[in-house]
Design a protein around this motif. Sequence first.
Motif, PDB file in Angstrom:
ATOM      1  N   UNK A 187      -1.700  -9.160  -4.348  1.00  0.00           N
ATOM      2  CA  UNK A 187      -2.483  -9.014  -5.557  1.00  0.00           C
ATOM      3  C   UNK A 187      -2.847  -7.576  -5.853  1.00  0.00           C
ATOM      4  N   UNK A 188      -3.248  -7.281  -7.078  1.00  0.00           N
ATOM      5  CA  UNK A 188      -3.601  -5.937  -7.499  1.00  0.00           C
ATOM      6  C   UNK A 188      -4.743  -5.394  -6.660  1.00  0.00           C
ATOM      7  N   UNK A 189      -4.856  -4.070  -6.599  1.00  0.00           N
ATOM      8  CA  UNK A 189      -5.913  -3.451  -5.822  1.00  0.00           C
ATOM      9  C   UNK A 189      -6.248  -2.090  -6.408  1.00  0.00           C
ATOM     10  N   UNK A 190      -7.477  -1.673  -6.175  1.00  0.00           N
ATOM     11  CA  UNK A 190      -7.875  -0.329  -6.563  1.00  0.00           C
ATOM     12  C   UNK A 190      -7.369   0.642  -5.503  1.00  0.00           C
ATOM     13  N   UNK A 191      -7.436   1.928  -5.808  1.00  0.00           N
ATOM     14  CA  UNK A 191      -6.976   2.934  -4.865  1.00  0.00           C
ATOM     15  C   UNK A 191      -7.755   2.863  -3.565  1.00  0.00           C
ATOM     16  N   UNK A 192      -9.073   2.703  -3.648  1.00  0.00           N
ATOM     17  CA  UNK A 192      -9.862   2.696  -2.408  1.00  0.00           C
ATOM     18  C   UNK A 192      -9.634   1.416  -1.604  1.00  0.00           C
ATOM     19  N   UNK A 193      -9.415   0.305  -2.281  1.00  0.00           N
ATOM     20  CA  UNK A 193      -9.048  -0.919  -1.559  1.00  0.00           C
ATOM     21  C   UNK A 193      -7.755  -0.692  -0.791  1.00  0.00           C
ATOM     22  N   UNK A 194      -6.826  -0.047  -1.450  1.00  0.00           N
ATOM     23  CA  UNK A 194      -5.534   0.258  -0.844  1.00  0.00           C
ATOM     24  C   UNK A 194      -5.707   1.188   0.347  1.00  0.00           C
TER      25      UNK A 194
ATOM     26  N   UNK B 128      -3.042   1.352 -13.893  1.00  0.00           N
ATOM     27  CA  UNK B 128      -3.782   1.683 -15.115  1.00  0.00           C
ATOM     28  C   UNK B 128      -5.211   1.970 -14.726  1.00  0.00           C
ATOM     29  N   UNK B 129      -5.780   2.915 -15.440  1.00  0.00           N
ATOM     30  CA  UNK B 129      -7.128   3.325 -15.102  1.00  0.00           C
ATOM     31  C   UNK B 129      -8.092   2.742 -16.116  1.00  0.00           C
ATOM     32  N   UNK B 130      -9.068   2.019 -15.602  1.00  0.00           N
ATOM     33  CA  UNK B 130     -10.103   1.467 -16.466  1.00  0.00           C
ATOM     34  C   UNK B 130     -11.424   1.994 -15.948  1.00  0.00           C
ATOM     35  N   UNK B 131     -12.137   2.705 -16.795  1.00  0.00           N
ATOM     36  CA  UNK B 131     -13.353   3.358 -16.334  1.00  0.00           C
ATOM     37  C   UNK B 131     -12.977   4.377 -15.291  1.00  0.00           C
ATOM     38  N   UNK B 132     -13.585   4.273 -14.099  1.00  0.00           N
ATOM     39  CA  UNK B 132     -13.242   5.265 -13.081  1.00  0.00           C
ATOM     40  C   UNK B 132     -12.365   4.677 -11.989  1.00  0.00           C
ATOM     41  N   UNK B 133     -11.975   3.420 -12.130  1.00  0.00           N
ATOM     42  CA  UNK B 133     -11.153   2.814 -11.084  1.00  0.00           C
ATOM     43  C   UNK B 133      -9.725   2.558 -11.568  1.00  0.00           C
ATOM     44  N   UNK B 134      -8.778   3.016 -10.749  1.00  0.00           N
ATOM     45  CA  UNK B 134      -7.360   2.846 -11.048  1.00  0.00           C
ATOM     46  C   UNK B 134      -6.871   1.583 -10.338  1.00  0.00           C
ATOM     47  N   UNK B 135      -6.330   0.670 -11.097  1.00  0.00           N
ATOM     48  CA  UNK B 135      -5.844  -0.583 -10.513  1.00  0.00           C
ATOM     49  C   UNK B 135      -4.325  -0.547 -10.425  1.00  0.00           C
TER      50      UNK B 135
ATOM     51  N   UNK C 122      -4.583  11.500   0.523  1.00  0.00           N
ATOM     52  CA  UNK C 122      -3.259  11.157   1.035  1.00  0.00           C
ATOM     53  C   UNK C 122      -2.754   9.872   0.390  1.00  0.00           C
ATOM     54  N   UNK C 123      -3.663   8.908   0.278  1.00  0.00           N
ATOM     55  CA  UNK C 123      -3.272   7.632  -0.319  1.00  0.00           C
ATOM     56  C   UNK C 123      -2.805   7.830  -1.751  1.00  0.00           C
ATOM     57  N   UNK C 124      -3.552   8.635  -2.496  1.00  0.00           N
ATOM     58  CA  UNK C 124      -3.179   8.896  -3.879  1.00  0.00           C
ATOM     59  C   UNK C 124      -1.782   9.519  -3.939  1.00  0.00           C
ATOM     60  N   UNK C 125      -1.515  10.423  -3.006  1.00  0.00           N
ATOM     61  CA  UNK C 125      -0.191  11.054  -2.972  1.00  0.00           C
ATOM     62  C   UNK C 125       0.899  10.021  -2.697  1.00  0.00           C
TER      63      UNK C 125
END
Lengths: 107, 107
Positions: free
Chosen positions: A20-27, A54-61, A37-40
Amino acid sequence: MFQALADPNRRQMVQRLCEGPASVSELAAPLAMTLSAVVQHLSVLEGAGLVRTQKIGRVRTCQLDTQALRAAERWISERRALWERRFDRLGAFLAEQDQDVKQGDEP
Amino acid sequence: MFQALADPNRRQMVQRLCEGPASVSELAAPLAMTLSAVVQHLSVLEGAGLVRTQKIGRVRTCQLDTQALRAAERWISERRALWERRFDRLGAFLAEQDQDVKQGDEP
DNA sequence: AGGTTGGTGAAGCATGCGCTTAAGTATCGT
DNA sequence: ACGATACTTAAGCGCATGCTTCACCAACCT
C-alpha cells in the motif's frame, strides 16, 4: 530500471510499497538511515518509473507503478524463453541424432 | 542478481548468450572493451548464478543458467501481483462505498 | 621449437553510488 | 504566533564499480 532494483534498501522500499501507499517517513522508518538518504533512493525509484509520488500539504505519498515492473518482468521472461526454446531445439536435435545412430549413418 | 543485470554491457552479454553458448572472446567481440573487462563482467554474472562456464583446452565456454533468471522473474511478479491484488481490493472497496452512497448511509 | 591465440591476475585509476551532516522551507497543530 | 513536523537541497566523504594496462601462462598450429 534494474539499476534501481539493484540496491537492497530500494527493494525493501518496493516491498513495503506493495502493501500500500506510504509517506516518505513511513518508508524510512524501518530503514536504519537518514530521511535524506531515503529521499535519494526514492528519487532513483521514481526516475526508473517504479513509483509515482504526489505531495499533499507537507507529506509526499508514494505508490508503486507496476508498468515498469511489468517491463522488467517481460525483459527477463523473453530472454529466458529464448534460451529455453533453444535448449529444447538442442534436445530435439540430440534425440534425432540418437535415432540416426540407432538406424545407422545415412541409410 | 539485479546488481548483475544492472549493467548494460552485462545485459548485452546475457542477450548474446540467449542465442547460444559462446567463448569469452566471442562474447567480447561486439563490446568495445578489453578482454580483461569482459572476464570481470563474466565473473559477476557467474557469481550471480546467471551463467555457467566450463573450460575445455584454452577456451572457456559460457552458457545461460535460467534458474537465476527464473528467481528474478518470480520476485518481480510476486510484488506486482501483490500490488495489483491490493489495487483490485481498493477498487472493490470503492465500488462498495459507491453502492452504500446510492442506498444512503447505514440504512 | 616457436609464434599465435585465448584467457588469467594484479595493480591502478576515474567515476558513480550510498550515505551523512547541516542548513533551509513549507505546512500543521495549538 | 510559535514550535513541531515533514520533507528538501547542497556539500562532502569513503568505498565499490568499471575499465585499462601490463605481465604471464597454457593450449594450439605449423
